[in-house]
Design a protein around this motif. Sequence first.
Motif, PDB file in Angstrom:
ATOM      1  N   LEU A 201       0.840  -1.192   0.000  1.00  0.00           N
ATOM      2  CA  LEU A 201       0.000   0.000   0.000  1.00  0.00           C
ATOM      3  C   LEU A 201       0.879   1.248   0.000  1.00  0.00           C
ATOM      4  N   VAL A 202       0.706   2.092  -1.033  1.00  0.00           N
ATOM      5  CA  VAL A 202       1.557   3.278  -1.160  1.00  0.00           C
ATOM      6  C   VAL A 202       0.794   4.581  -0.946  1.00  0.00           C
ATOM      7  N   GLY A 203      -0.543   4.521  -0.828  1.00  0.00           N
ATOM      8  CA  GLY A 203      -1.295   5.743  -0.607  1.00  0.00           C
ATOM      9  C   GLY A 203      -2.777   5.475  -0.512  1.00  0.00           C
ATOM     10  N   ILE A 204      -3.521   6.429   0.090  1.00  0.00           N
ATOM     11  CA  ILE A 204      -4.973   6.306   0.191  1.00  0.00           C
ATOM     12  C   ILE A 204      -5.625   7.618  -0.238  1.00  0.00           C
ATOM     13  N   HIS A 205      -6.907   7.532  -0.582  1.00  0.00           N
ATOM     14  CA  HIS A 205      -7.726   8.707  -0.857  1.00  0.00           C
ATOM     15  C   HIS A 205      -9.108   8.434  -0.276  1.00  0.00           C
ATOM     16  N   ARG A 206      -9.667   9.424   0.408  1.00  0.00           N
ATOM     17  CA  ARG A 206     -11.009   9.265   0.948  1.00  0.00           C
ATOM     18  C   ARG A 206     -11.817  10.518   0.637  1.00  0.00           C
TER      19      ARG A 206
END
Length: 212
Positions: A201-206
């Motif tokens: 996992l290299v990043g998230i967006h919410r």
Amino acid sequence: MSDTSASTKIRPFTFEFPDTELEELRQRIEATRFPEKETVQDQSQGTQLATIQELARYWATDYNWRKVEAKLKAVPHFITEIDGLDIHFIHVRSKHENALPVIVTHGWPGSIIEQLKIIEPLTDPTAHGGDASDAFHVVIPSMPGYGFSGKPAKTGWNPERIARAWAVLMERLGYTKYVAQGGDWGSIVVDLMALQQPEGLVGIHRHLPARY
């Protein structure tokens, strides 16, 4: 590396809803016994009777399940068992070689249907005014107890556990680098994925900031 043992095999998933079931559902909606009309002219006593009656009329007469069903069947569906529970998901790979995998999580009381409209722009951005570098491989799971995923037989499938399951799913699909996106309860799941820091996992967006 993907886990291909018998208990964790990724299996194609199909579904059918006969006309008899749809007709039976319409009959149940039409047989609804509504409460008395509210005593006020606003929503201070809750959703107004006229609104509920109009909603029931829409579901019984106007809603076209076959149209939605066709949209669902236009994309590939799969099932895999994670932590003893069948998890359903849509998986659409981009034609672009360097596409970035993304796992997208719906909220409550939503479903994967909400995400159908984003699949083509994400997997084929060049057909929508974007560049090949904008491409994603898209994974859209149904949360436990929702849609075609299995219903837990006991408590414990909280957001932390779902977050861990999504990391297992992405690893099982062979993705060693990916991002996660979610809204509503999905935003909580991806927040927890970030806190758990699964490998890959290299990043998230919410799109719904929340505290859990």
